[in-house]
Motif scaffolding. Sequence first.
Motif, PDB file in Angstrom:
ATOM      1  N   LEU A 348       0.997  -1.075   0.068  1.00 37.80           N
ATOM      2  CA  LEU A 348       0.289   0.029   0.275  1.00 37.80           C
ATOM      3  C   LEU A 348       0.723   1.649   0.018  1.00 37.80           C
ATOM      4  CD1 LEU A 348      -2.628   0.901  -0.039  1.00 37.80           C
ATOM      5  CD2 LEU A 348      -3.057   1.334   2.179  1.00 37.80           C
ATOM      6  N   ARG A 349       1.742   1.115   0.644  1.00 38.78           N
ATOM      7  CA  ARG A 349       2.706   1.981   0.461  1.00 38.78           C
ATOM      8  C   ARG A 349       3.586   3.054  -0.967  1.00 38.78           C
ATOM      9  NH1 ARG A 349       5.769  -0.658   5.216  1.00 38.78           N
ATOM     10  NH2 ARG A 349       4.555   0.464   6.613  1.00 38.78           N
ATOM     11  N   VAL A 350       3.250   1.726  -1.695  1.00 35.78           N
ATOM     12  CA  VAL A 350       4.190   2.370  -2.602  1.00 35.78           C
ATOM     13  C   VAL A 350       2.673   1.987  -4.410  1.00 35.78           C
ATOM     14  CG1 VAL A 350       5.923   1.361  -2.931  1.00 35.78           C
ATOM     15  CG2 VAL A 350       4.555  -0.368  -3.297  1.00 35.78           C
ATOM     16  N   CYS A 351       1.011   2.364  -3.541  1.00 35.85           N
ATOM     17  CA  CYS A 351       0.505   2.093  -3.748  1.00 35.85           C
ATOM     18  C   CYS A 351       0.354   3.532  -4.328  1.00 35.85           C
ATOM     19  CB  CYS A 351      -1.490   1.868  -3.338  1.00 35.85           C
ATOM     20  SG  CYS A 351      -2.178   2.409  -4.034  1.00 35.85           S
ATOM     21  N   PRO A 352      -0.421   3.879  -5.813  1.00 35.35           N
ATOM     22  CA  PRO A 352      -0.353   5.568  -6.153  1.00 35.35           C
ATOM     23  C   PRO A 352      -0.982   6.520  -5.090  1.00 35.35           C
ATOM     24  CG  PRO A 352      -0.661   4.098  -8.153  1.00 35.35           C
ATOM     25  CD  PRO A 352      -1.013   3.434  -6.593  1.00 35.35           C
ATOM     26  N   GLN A 353      -1.133   7.323  -5.063  1.00 33.34           N
ATOM     27  CA  GLN A 353      -1.747   8.247  -3.824  1.00 33.34           C
ATOM     28  C   GLN A 353      -3.138   8.636  -3.756  1.00 33.34           C
ATOM     29  OE1 GLN A 353      -0.458   9.066  -0.444  1.00 33.34           O
ATOM     30  NE2 GLN A 353       0.821   6.992  -1.233  1.00 33.34           N
ATOM     31  N   ASP A 354      -4.047   7.858  -4.430  1.00 33.89           N
ATOM     32  CA  ASP A 354      -5.536   8.075  -4.522  1.00 33.89           C
ATOM     33  C   ASP A 354      -6.570   7.009  -3.395  1.00 33.89           C
ATOM     34  OD1 ASP A 354      -8.323   6.675  -6.684  1.00 33.89           O
ATOM     35  OD2 ASP A 354      -7.302   7.381  -7.970  1.00 33.89           O
ATOM     36  N   ASN A 355      -6.999   8.358  -3.460  1.00 38.66           N
ATOM     37  CA  ASN A 355      -8.523   7.642  -2.102  1.00 38.66           C
ATOM     38  C   ASN A 355      -9.240   5.727  -2.886  1.00 38.66           C
ATOM     39  OD1 ASN A 355      -7.029   9.323  -0.552  1.00 38.66           O
ATOM     40  ND2 ASN A 355      -8.472  10.813  -1.104  1.00 38.66           N
ATOM     41  N   GLU A 356      -9.153   6.540  -3.746  1.00 36.72           N
ATOM     42  CA  GLU A 356     -10.590   5.330  -4.165  1.00 36.72           C
ATOM     43  C   GLU A 356      -9.979   3.707  -4.268  1.00 36.72           C
ATOM     44  OE1 GLU A 356     -13.851   3.822  -6.996  1.00 36.72           O
ATOM     45  OE2 GLU A 356     -13.727   5.626  -5.491  1.00 36.72           O
ATOM     46  N   LEU A 357      -8.529   4.435  -4.845  1.00 37.45           N
ATOM     47  CA  LEU A 357      -7.976   3.153  -4.567  1.00 37.45           C
ATOM     48  C   LEU A 357      -6.545   2.289  -3.403  1.00 37.45           C
ATOM     49  CD1 LEU A 357      -4.863   3.433  -8.046  1.00 37.45           C
ATOM     50  CD2 LEU A 357      -7.145   1.954  -8.516  1.00 37.45           C
ATOM     51  N   HIS A 358      -7.329   2.968  -2.836  1.00 37.14           N
ATOM     52  CA  HIS A 358      -6.715   2.950  -1.645  1.00 37.14           C
ATOM     53  C   HIS A 358      -8.187   2.119  -0.769  1.00 37.14           C
ATOM     54  CE1 HIS A 358      -2.904   5.334   0.220  1.00 37.14           C
ATOM     55  NE2 HIS A 358      -3.019   4.702  -0.915  1.00 37.14           N
ATOM     56  N   SER A 359      -8.944   2.766  -1.011  1.00 38.57           N
ATOM     57  CA  SER A 359     -10.516   2.292  -1.107  1.00 38.57           C
ATOM     58  C   SER A 359     -10.634   0.737  -1.455  1.00 38.57           C
ATOM     59  CB  SER A 359     -11.270   2.813  -0.473  1.00 38.57           C
ATOM     60  OG  SER A 359     -11.344   4.276   0.013  1.00 38.57           O
ATOM     61  N   ARG A 360     -10.141   0.582  -2.110  1.00 42.63           N
ATOM     62  CA  ARG A 360     -10.663  -0.953  -2.723  1.00 42.63           C
ATOM     63  C   ARG A 360      -9.208  -1.309  -2.487  1.00 42.63           C
ATOM     64  NH1 ARG A 360     -12.046   0.476  -9.275  1.00 42.63           N
ATOM     65  NH2 ARG A 360     -14.533   2.148  -9.450  1.00 42.63           N
ATOM     66  N   TRP A 361      -8.437  -1.342  -2.874  1.00 40.79           N
ATOM     67  CA  TRP A 361      -7.236  -2.351  -2.062  1.00 40.79           C
ATOM     68  C   TRP A 361      -7.714  -2.681  -0.891  1.00 40.79           C
ATOM     69  CZ3 TRP A 361      -2.818  -4.763  -4.069  1.00 40.79           C
ATOM     70  CH2 TRP A 361      -1.565  -4.914  -2.778  1.00 40.79           C
ATOM     71  N   SER A 362      -7.604  -1.810  -0.002  1.00 41.42           N
ATOM     72  CA  SER A 362      -8.182  -2.240   1.668  1.00 41.42           C
ATOM     73  C   SER A 362      -9.148  -3.255   2.076  1.00 41.42           C
ATOM     74  CB  SER A 362      -8.411  -0.728   2.183  1.00 41.42           C
ATOM     75  OG  SER A 362      -7.467   0.203   2.600  1.00 41.42           O
ATOM     76  N   LEU A 363     -10.137  -2.966   1.044  1.00 41.57           N
ATOM     77  CA  LEU A 363     -11.639  -4.078   1.006  1.00 41.57           C
ATOM     78  C   LEU A 363     -11.032  -5.654   0.599  1.00 41.57           C
ATOM     79  CD1 LEU A 363     -14.398  -4.610   1.768  1.00 41.57           C
ATOM     80  CD2 LEU A 363     -14.823  -3.279  -0.969  1.00 41.57           C
ATOM     81  N   LEU A 364     -10.454  -5.476  -0.327  1.00 42.29           N
ATOM     82  CA  LEU A 364      -9.787  -6.434  -0.675  1.00 42.29           C
ATOM     83  C   LEU A 364      -8.682  -7.436  -0.526  1.00 42.29           C
ATOM     84  CD1 LEU A 364      -9.840  -8.701  -3.158  1.00 42.29           C
ATOM     85  CD2 LEU A 364      -7.689  -7.553  -4.162  1.00 42.29           C
ATOM     86  N   CYS A 365      -7.948  -6.209   0.260  1.00 43.09           N
ATOM     87  CA  CYS A 365      -6.886  -7.443   1.546  1.00 43.09           C
ATOM     88  C   CYS A 365      -7.291  -7.609   2.788  1.00 43.09           C
ATOM     89  CB  CYS A 365      -6.247  -6.238   1.673  1.00 43.09           C
ATOM     90  SG  CYS A 365      -5.222  -5.542   0.472  1.00 43.09           S
ATOM     91  N   GLU A 366      -8.675  -6.922   2.692  1.00 50.48           N
ATOM     92  CA  GLU A 366      -9.899  -7.346   4.519  1.00 50.48           C
ATOM     93  C   GLU A 366     -10.186  -8.300   4.376  1.00 50.48           C
ATOM     94  OE1 GLU A 366     -12.241  -3.696   5.300  1.00 50.48           O
ATOM     95  OE2 GLU A 366     -10.446  -2.710   5.709  1.00 50.48           O
ATOM     96  N   ASN A 367     -11.234  -8.443   3.213  1.00 49.05           N
ATOM     97  CA  ASN A 367     -11.320  -9.680   2.998  1.00 49.05           C
ATOM     98  C   ASN A 367     -10.608 -11.150   2.321  1.00 49.05           C
ATOM     99  OD1 ASN A 367     -14.616  -9.669   1.571  1.00 49.05           O
ATOM    100  ND2 ASN A 367     -14.051  -7.924   1.356  1.00 49.05           N
TER     101      ASN A 367
END
Length: 372
Positions: A348-367
């Motif tokens: 996540l630290r190297v992910c583009p600074q995009d709130n939408e991407l962060h939300s999607r990424w976090s949701l997938l990883c939590e699941n």
Amino acid sequence: MVLQSLKNRLWLSCILRTPKACFWSTASGGLIIQSVSNDVYQNLAVEDWIHDHMDLEKQQVLFLWRNSPAVVIGRHQNPWQECNLRLLRQKNIKLARRRSGGGTVYHDLGNINLTFFTTRKKYERMENLKLVVKALKALRPQLDVHVTDRYDILLDGQYKISGTAAKLGRTSAYHHCTLLCNADKFVLSSVLKSPYKGLKSNATPSVPASVKNLFEEDPSLTSEMLLDAIAKEYATQHQIDHHITVINPADETLLPGISNKTKELQTWEWVYGKTPKFSISTCLNMAYKGSVLDVKVNLNVKHGRIEVCNIDLPEQWLPPGMYSELVKSLTGSKFCPNETTTLVTTLLRVCPQDNELHSRWSLLCENMIMLM
């Protein structure tokens, strides 16, 4: 809990203690040992130690022990298949893997554990269970208890109060069984119910059974009374003094090498890494912005590590590069929420600074972590 601890100490103070120097010089025939520890790893290590070091041609041994809350799986079992690992973590209940076969059991201080050690030639678990039944009958003649062909002890013809497992070595053997006295049945049923879907495994599955505590049948019984009755019957059958040797499983002077045995039983490599190969094929129903997203996941896990990882995401939901990095990072990693959390946090630290991407990424990883 404080009262129970005080009762334990008072009871132990009343037991005849054998000095360390006399531990190995006890008269041949039989020996009854009681652990002062309630730690599941220490007590399982004592089993290994006795099996590996004692001369069972000279002495047969009965080992009596109890554990603080723990789930214990058989050597060839799959913890994801057998129990609710998330609930274990939430309740701080330990998970341990035995060196013997058999099914999964829940231990707490309302559960007695008995281990019978003999040479392999003298190994006879039916006789051991009959001994336990005879002790129960001597204590409370009205109890309706009997041994089944599956080596369980039933109460009132239908409730399982004891299960059996064994380890047969080249020359030595042991048979251990449980005895439900006053265990927390609500916790027992909760933690021994796997929530994991789509899991396929060749691991040895447990056979569910209706259980009942002996205390439900007769509230006047205590764990101490039951242990003493079993020890007395064992002493009678082996024609030895009704004498219990109390030991500390952390005592290296008494049990050389016991610390290493205990540490090995606590390792991730033993508890999880010894799991037979299995696969998970499931669908994550992820709620996102008012809709439900179906994500198909297929994993192969070997020695507790992810060997093959396929995640079927909707097109354009995550950039291809991020998806590829996730799959690449998970492949070869432990099938473990802690390790996966560390991996996804790093990515996540190297992910583009995009709130939408962060939300999607976090949701997938939590699941994904919820699968573990």
